[in-house]
Design a protein around this motif. Structure first.
Motif: not given
Length: 693
Positions: A251-256, A294-297, A308-310, A362-370
């Protein structure tokens, strides 16, 4: 150090770290500010790894005025007991031995970012001085290093890297410098980067540090990151703590503005990996081990078209992607294509195939894997290389996203419908824009029939030297025709205030006559398909009246350029003309011709009139106040606004696209509340005398 003081012990300590000092780029990427910041990340990440393991909830970073930096945590503290293989304390092993630490399958860290075991020792090797203090076992233990070598400093004149240094000659000593309460643990590291290694201009970047601290607080919910910058006259303090995790981060990263809620796609998978394992006898043997990933997106779509993709591995950013990002992109496109095909008739998608850019708009995504012991490409850890992660992430995305898109819940169905409509609309716009771009090329004087009839084109085919003036109104166009240099200056009139494209859809924008004319005349397309290389003019100059309405029209035009033709602004090719507000005719005595002075602000006018009065001269009254460009004679407009020799242009820049985008959204977006607050907050600064009535 004299030769008599140099012993085999020093050789054994420095043999590995000397390689770091000779080839620092292998370990930190570069020796400028980027490398300096990478060293700081290595120390901070060690503390973050402790927090990830459930030890410690706060990390303090202090930038001292003497160019040193300090990192505090309240985790378990670096071990102070003797490591049996080396006979050294845990502190000395961590800070002097490469590839040593608790992240090599010992069980101390299930998922960490600093798994190469070289972070702290590399920072130590590249530091003129490093101090470490550990709270553990009721005591505060301390050790000092100079360019990686342990010893003691004489700080009689104050703590400094220049203090006299005495290296340990026989054995190292871990000093006890204080007592702490029972159960209190933690580590404090302070170091001075070595000026022999880093370039003279290298410095810690406050904004980059703040962004990284904020990012870490998002990725580790409950962790507080505190930064204190004491390098300036006034200490700058900032703290970051978030409980929402990566959903809040997205939500913080989203520009729109949002089309969908922020969806969480979670899951895990198992894989096997053959790795070398250090045996109790010191030998290395290959062993097949079971790994868990473990995947959390967190993902959401908005009304814009920017992506916006990190991505992160064990909270370490991977700006260049890797197998986790590749698995996400592959699976996302496959799932969306399947849903579009399944709803093709309803969406009127036809036989065209959705492409990656259509889905990512228009996509904003945060991809995390551990996962334990991830394989990175290089010590800078910018790319994840573990092959099995790609399939695991793809499976998690396919299962979780398909479940969301086919959900029978009312909210999910509504959001899915809006999302698929947007993606199909992007696909149609892409196809339409590609067709448009293929047919729009720079026309010569004999090929202007397909351009808008109201365009007054220039004769030159030299794009770099040509200028397009977008003129407000037909009255100003008539004067501008006589004032322009027809060889290289073209004119395009617009009728009043164009569509507010911040609120409108892409199709509405393309259907608007004024917007479509501007895009057609420039001939470079719009949005993602915009091609700066085929733009028909070197400069685009917005020429509107010097009043409130003129400023509003200019803002609407800039919104159009910012949203759909941003490369023009980024290339510095968009300008605003600066027409005058007043014309003052100063009367000279005798036969000397009168002098004409143009002023651009009320303050400048008052200054000119005061100067005229002081010189004992008079001026014609009433002073001419230009209400619009059409009130000027052609000679006056050329002299003040269009002639390259005399005019003033204001270049439109986008130094920080994210900040500029937020301003456009505030002033021109759909959300009225923030705009109302902005107007109310600024109303106290407005003088009634400034209102142009």
């Amino acid at each position: 150090m004299s030769s008599s003081e140099y012993s085999a012990r020093h050789l054994s300590v420095l043999e590995g770290l000397e390689a770091v000092r000779k080839r620092p780029g292998m370990y930190i990427g570069s020796t400028d500010s980027r490398g300096l910041m990478h060293c700081l990340w290595e120390i901070i990440d060690n503390s973050v790894d402790e927090a990830l393991s459930g030890h410690g909830t706060s990390i303090d970073v202090i930038l001292h005025a003497d160019a040193s930096v300090e990192v505090h945590d309240k985790a378990r503290g670096v071990p102070v007991d003797i490591e049996p293989k080396t006979g050294l304390s845990g502190v000395e092993v961590v800070f002097t031995k490469l590839h040593a630490g608790g992240k090599f399958g010992s069980g101390s860290y299930a998922a960490s970012g600093g798994l190469h075991g070289v972070g702290a020792s590399v920072v130590n090797a590249l530091s003129e001085r490093l101090e470490v203090e550990v709270d553990r076992d009721g005591k505060t233990w301390a050790m000092s290093f100079r360019r990686g070598e342990p010893g003691t400093f004489d700080d009689a004149q104050g703590m400094s890297p220049a203090s006299p240094f005495t290296p340990f000659s026989s054995e190292s000593v871990l000093r006890i410098v204080g007592k702490v309460a029972k159960g209190v643990t933690g580590t404090r590291v302070r170091y001075w980067a070595d000026s022999q290694i880093f370039t003279p201009g290298a410095s810690f970047q406050t904004e980059e540090l703040a962004n990284r601290a904020r990012q870490t607080a998002f990725l580790v919910p409950g962790l507080t990151m505190h930064i204190s910058d004491q390098r300036f006259a006034e200490t700058l303090e900032s703290s970051y703590n978030y409980t929402g995790g990566i959903s809040e981060f997205a939500e913080y990263l989203a520009p729109d503005a949002a089309i969908t809620e922020t969806w969480r796609l979670t899951g895990e998978g198992e894989f096997t990996e053959t790795v070398p394992v250090l045996g109790s006898d010191g030998s290395m043997a290959l062993q097949t081990v079971e790994r868990s990933c473990h995947v959390d997106i967190a993902i959401r779509w908005g009304t814009g078209y920017d992506t916006t993709m990190q991505s992160f591995v064990n909270i370490i950013a991977t700006p260049k992607g890797g197998t986790h990002q590749a698995g996400f992109e592959q699976s996302l496109l496959k799932v969306i294509r399947a849903q579009v095909e399944a709803n093709s008739r309803k969406l009127k998608a036809g036989s065209d195939k959705v492409e990656k850019d259509d889905v990512f708009a228009g996509m904003t995504v945060v991809i995390t894997v551990r996962l334990p012991e991830p394989q990175f490409e290089g010590q800078t850890k910018e790319v994840l290389g573990t092959p099995a992660v790609k399939a695991i992430v793809a499976n998690v995305v396919a299962k979780a996203l398909t479940q969301r898109l086919t959900s029978a819940k009312r909210d999910d169905k509504a959001q899915t419908a809006l999302l698929l409509e947007k993606i199909v609309s992007e696909m149609k716009s892409r196809i339409s824009a590609r067709t448009h771009k293929e047919t729009q090329r720079r026309k010569n004087a004999l090929e202007t029939s397909s351009l808008p009839a109201k365009l007054v084109d220039c004769r030159s085919n030299d794009v770099a030297n040509s200028e397009l003036f977008i003129v407000e109104g037909d009255s100003a166009l008539g004067t501008a025709k006589l004032a322009r240099h027809s060889e290289f200056q073209a004119l395009l009139p617009i009728r009043g205030k164009i569509l507010n494209v911040q609120k409108a859809s892409v199709s509405d924008m393309l259907n608007n006559t004024e917007c479509a004319s501007i895009i057609q005349v420039l001939g470079a397309g719009s949005g993602r398909s915009f091609d700066l290389d085929v733009a028909r003019y070197g400069k685009v100059i917005l020429m509107s009246d010097a009043d409130v309405d003129g400023a509003h029209i200019r803002t609407l035009l800039l919104t159009l350029f910012f949203r759909y033709m941003r490369p023009l602004i980024e290339a510095g090719r968009v300008f605003a003309a600066v027409p005058p507000l007043h014309r003052v005719v100063v009367m000279n005595p005798g036969t000397k011709p009168n002098e004409t002075i143009y002023t651009y602000t009320e303050k400048e006018l008052a200054s000119v009139l005061a100067g005229v009065a002081k010189s004992g001269r008079r001026y014609q009254e009433p002073i001419q106040r230009y209400k619009g460009l059409g009130e000027m004679d052609a000679d006056q407009l050329a002299l003040t606004t269009m002639d390259r020799q005399y005019r003033t242009l204001r270049r439109v820049r986008v130094e920080d696209a994210a900040v500029a985008d937020s301003v456009f959204e505030l002033l021109m977006g759909n959300d009225v509340g923030p705009r109302r607050d902005f107007i109310i907050a600024g109303s106290s600064t407005l003088s009634r005398d400034r209102i142009d009535t």
